[in-house]
Design an enzyme around this catalytic site. Sequence first.
Site, PDB file in Angstrom:
ATOM      1  N   ARG A   1       1.528 -11.267   6.750  1.00 45.52           N
ATOM      2  CA  ARG A   1       1.066 -10.099   5.998  1.00 45.52           C
ATOM      3  C   ARG A   1       1.920  -8.869   6.332  1.00 45.52           C
ATOM      4  O   ARG A   1       1.417  -7.845   6.774  1.00 45.52           O
ATOM      5  CB  ARG A   1      -0.399  -9.861   6.396  1.00 45.52           C
ATOM      6  CG  ARG A   1      -1.229  -9.056   5.428  1.00 45.52           C
ATOM      7  CD  ARG A   1      -2.676  -8.976   5.930  1.00 45.52           C
ATOM      8  NE  ARG A   1      -2.806  -8.234   7.158  1.00 45.52           N
ATOM      9  CZ  ARG A   1      -3.415  -8.662   8.275  1.00 45.52           C
ATOM     10  NH1 ARG A   1      -3.987  -9.846   8.325  1.00 45.52           N
ATOM     11  NH2 ARG A   1      -3.446  -7.916   9.359  1.00 45.52           N
TER      12      ARG A   1
ATOM     13  N   TYR B   1      14.366  31.063   7.104  1.00 44.13           N
ATOM     14  CA  TYR B   1      13.197  31.779   7.633  1.00 44.13           C
ATOM     15  C   TYR B   1      13.263  31.921   9.152  1.00 44.13           C
ATOM     16  O   TYR B   1      13.541  30.948   9.860  1.00 44.13           O
ATOM     17  CB  TYR B   1      11.908  31.023   7.299  1.00 44.13           C
ATOM     18  CG  TYR B   1      11.551  31.074   5.835  1.00 44.13           C
ATOM     19  CD1 TYR B   1      11.219  32.277   5.217  1.00 44.13           C
ATOM     20  CD2 TYR B   1      11.515  29.905   5.075  1.00 44.13           C
ATOM     21  CE1 TYR B   1      10.873  32.311   3.866  1.00 44.13           C
ATOM     22  CE2 TYR B   1      11.169  29.933   3.734  1.00 44.13           C
ATOM     23  CZ  TYR B   1      10.847  31.138   3.136  1.00 44.13           C
ATOM     24  OH  TYR B   1      10.503  31.164   1.813  1.00 44.13           O
TER      25      TYR B   1
ATOM     26  N   ASP C   1      11.763  23.843  -0.376  1.00 45.52           N
ATOM     27  CA  ASP C   1      12.567  23.276  -1.462  1.00 45.52           C
ATOM     28  C   ASP C   1      14.017  22.995  -1.094  1.00 45.52           C
ATOM     29  O   ASP C   1      14.689  22.244  -1.795  1.00 45.52           O
ATOM     30  CB  ASP C   1      12.557  24.248  -2.653  1.00 45.52           C
ATOM     31  CG  ASP C   1      11.157  24.726  -2.940  1.00 45.52           C
ATOM     32  OD1 ASP C   1      10.306  23.866  -3.233  1.00 45.52           O
ATOM     33  OD2 ASP C   1      10.893  25.936  -2.821  1.00 45.52           O
TER      34      ASP C   1
ATOM     35  N   HIS D   1      -6.253  -7.855  12.647  1.00 49.95           N
ATOM     36  CA  HIS D   1      -5.081  -6.981  12.682  1.00 49.95           C
ATOM     37  C   HIS D   1      -4.743  -6.674  14.137  1.00 49.95           C
ATOM     38  O   HIS D   1      -5.632  -6.415  14.945  1.00 49.95           O
ATOM     39  CB  HIS D   1      -5.370  -5.693  11.901  1.00 49.95           C
ATOM     40  CG  HIS D   1      -4.144  -4.891  11.581  1.00 49.95           C
ATOM     41  ND1 HIS D   1      -3.027  -5.453  10.993  1.00 49.95           N
ATOM     42  CD2 HIS D   1      -3.846  -3.577  11.766  1.00 49.95           C
ATOM     43  CE1 HIS D   1      -2.096  -4.496  10.820  1.00 49.95           C
ATOM     44  NE2 HIS D   1      -2.576  -3.365  11.289  1.00 49.95           N
TER      45      HIS D   1
ATOM     46  N   LYS E   1       0.845  -1.205   0.000  1.00 50.38           N
ATOM     47  CA  LYS E   1       0.000   0.000   0.000  1.00 50.38           C
ATOM     48  C   LYS E   1       0.876   1.249   0.000  1.00 50.38           C
ATOM     49  O   LYS E   1       2.079   1.169   0.273  1.00 50.38           O
ATOM     50  CB  LYS E   1      -0.913  -0.023   1.219  1.00 50.38           C
ATOM     51  CG  LYS E   1      -0.184  -0.058   2.557  1.00 50.38           C
ATOM     52  CD  LYS E   1      -1.135  -0.370   3.716  1.00 50.38           C
ATOM     53  CE  LYS E   1      -0.388  -0.408   5.031  1.00 50.38           C
ATOM     54  NZ  LYS E   1      -1.254  -0.820   6.145  1.00 50.38           N
TER      55      LYS E   1
ATOM     56  N   ARG F   1     -10.663  -0.506  14.540  1.00 54.39           N
ATOM     57  CA  ARG F   1     -10.778   0.523  13.499  1.00 54.39           C
ATOM     58  C   ARG F   1     -11.575   0.017  12.309  1.00 54.39           C
ATOM     59  O   ARG F   1     -12.017   0.809  11.481  1.00 54.39           O
ATOM     60  CB  ARG F   1      -9.401   1.020  13.054  1.00 54.39           C
ATOM     61  CG  ARG F   1      -8.597   0.000  12.269  1.00 54.39           C
ATOM     62  CD  ARG F   1      -7.327   0.541  11.664  1.00 54.39           C
ATOM     63  NE  ARG F   1      -6.681  -0.517  10.883  1.00 54.39           N
ATOM     64  CZ  ARG F   1      -5.461  -0.436  10.395  1.00 54.39           C
ATOM     65  NH1 ARG F   1      -4.741   0.652  10.582  1.00 54.39           N
ATOM     66  NH2 ARG F   1      -4.959  -1.426   9.702  1.00 54.39           N
TER      67      ARG F   1
ATOM     68  N   CYS G   1      13.158  24.528   4.590  1.00 53.52           N
ATOM     69  CA  CYS G   1      12.209  25.267   3.737  1.00 53.52           C
ATOM     70  C   CYS G   1      11.459  24.276   2.840  1.00 53.52           C
ATOM     71  O   CYS G   1      11.676  23.074   2.908  1.00 53.52           O
ATOM     72  CB  CYS G   1      12.955  26.264   2.852  1.00 53.52           C
ATOM     73  SG  CYS G   1      14.015  27.405   3.756  1.00 53.52           S
TER      74      CYS G   1
HETATM   75  C1  PLP Z   1      -0.431  -1.805   6.803  1.00 53.18           C
HETATM   76  C2  PLP Z   1      -1.007  -3.094   7.210  1.00 53.18           C
HETATM   77  C3  PLP Z   1      -0.184  -4.232   7.339  1.00 53.18           C
HETATM   78  C4  PLP Z   1       1.325  -4.175   7.256  1.00 53.18           C
HETATM   79  O1  PLP Z   1       1.846  -3.619   8.449  1.00 53.18           O
HETATM   80  P1  PLP Z   1       3.421  -3.516   8.700  1.00 53.18           P
HETATM   81  O2  PLP Z   1       3.528  -3.038  10.098  1.00 53.18           O
HETATM   82  O3  PLP Z   1       3.933  -2.534   7.717  1.00 53.18           O
HETATM   83  O4  PLP Z   1       3.993  -4.855   8.488  1.00 53.18           O
HETATM   84  C5  PLP Z   1      -0.808  -5.446   7.565  1.00 53.18           C
HETATM   85  N1  PLP Z   1      -2.155  -5.531   7.694  1.00 53.18           N
HETATM   86  C6  PLP Z   1      -2.968  -4.463   7.617  1.00 53.18           C
HETATM   87  C7  PLP Z   1      -4.437  -4.633   7.787  1.00 53.18           C
HETATM   88  C8  PLP Z   1      -2.425  -3.198   7.397  1.00 53.18           C
HETATM   89  O5  PLP Z   1      -3.236  -2.139   7.337  1.00 53.18           O
END
Ligand code: PLP
Length: 368
Positions: free
Chosen positions: A211, A253, A302, A158, A35, A129, A300
Amino acid sequence: MDAYRTHVEINLGAIRRNAEAIKTFTGKRLIAVVKADAYGHGVTSVTEALQGIADMFAVATVEEGIKLRQAGVREPILVLFSSLPNQASLIIEHGLVPTISDWEFANRLNAVASNTISVHVNINTGMNRYGVHWTEAAQLLHRLKTLDRLTVEGLFTHLATADEADKSYVFAQIERFSSVLKKISNSGRWVHAANSAATLAIREAYFDAVRPGLSLYGIYPASERPITLEPALTWKARIGWIGSLSEGEGVSYGLTYKAPHQTRVAMVQVGYGDGYPRALSNVGEVLIGGVRRSIIGRVCMDVSVVRLEPTDNVSVGDAAVLIGKQGDAEITVDELAARAGTISYEILTQIGIRVPRIFKHASANGKT
Ligand SMILES: *Cc1c(COP(=O)(O)O)cnc(C)c1O
């Protein structure tokens, strides 16, 4: 590469070796999380490099999934956060695997599909979540059986605290997840729970597939380091100007840095418009000529300014390393994140679209 004011170099061989090391270590199928443009590493090249190693790719959004399909990815693509009803037809059209957490979206998919569609169900065991609550999961799964075109190919959860030293909440989540699994039949399904932190530290979280995201890119999410991972990303910017401040003069700045005495300075061509955190004002460091030099004054949009030593042998066009190695010195993503008051994930994903990604292909290392 000399022509870029700032760029990142991505070592695709490192990503491939990290993925191989994770598969060997876990002995499980790999759902490679790519992602947010593969955590800023460039998703098209990363998925190519992981071909034959990743058993499935995971993205956050339907748009990310479509981009991968258009780039020619043939592996299954799991969309971790699909839920908008009007995206059902896009999911089907592009052959993506959506995540289900409620009856309405499942029903909608079933109505739009003309063939069988595989889905994964996210079970909320305490991250809170997204997902169907673990106490209601078995009931939803039972009801999903009545949707004739929907196949529940995977079940996942998760973990909220896998990167913390105290693993008690992780085990509570695994327990809840397992209690759901006991109530249903899982043969032939992908059951998965382990993000990078759990992949590296918690075997009980493995189930059928792991995952991970961050660890693929060579970054450790926590203190456990059971395998060697290679960071894949180096971030460089070129010196664009060299000047000097006389005693008492300020820089950038707000003139927040005042030269205590005559000081040589160099402007480095990277700023917060490239994703280099403004929080590094007066606290960041870069590598120039293989040694650390401090950011002075405010970062800054850039450019940024660093303090040189009188003896530094530098010229306009020389490369400063923001993340990575130069000579014997190294600035890790973790160090940069800590100085900026954030985490490695945020640093990587904020590297901007103005920063070209230059790929070192896996085959350049003798690996295919
Ligand atoms: C982003 C994500 C992961 C990967 O997490 P890492 O900490 O980068 O390994 C796995 N499962 C879900 C649902 C996520 O949102």
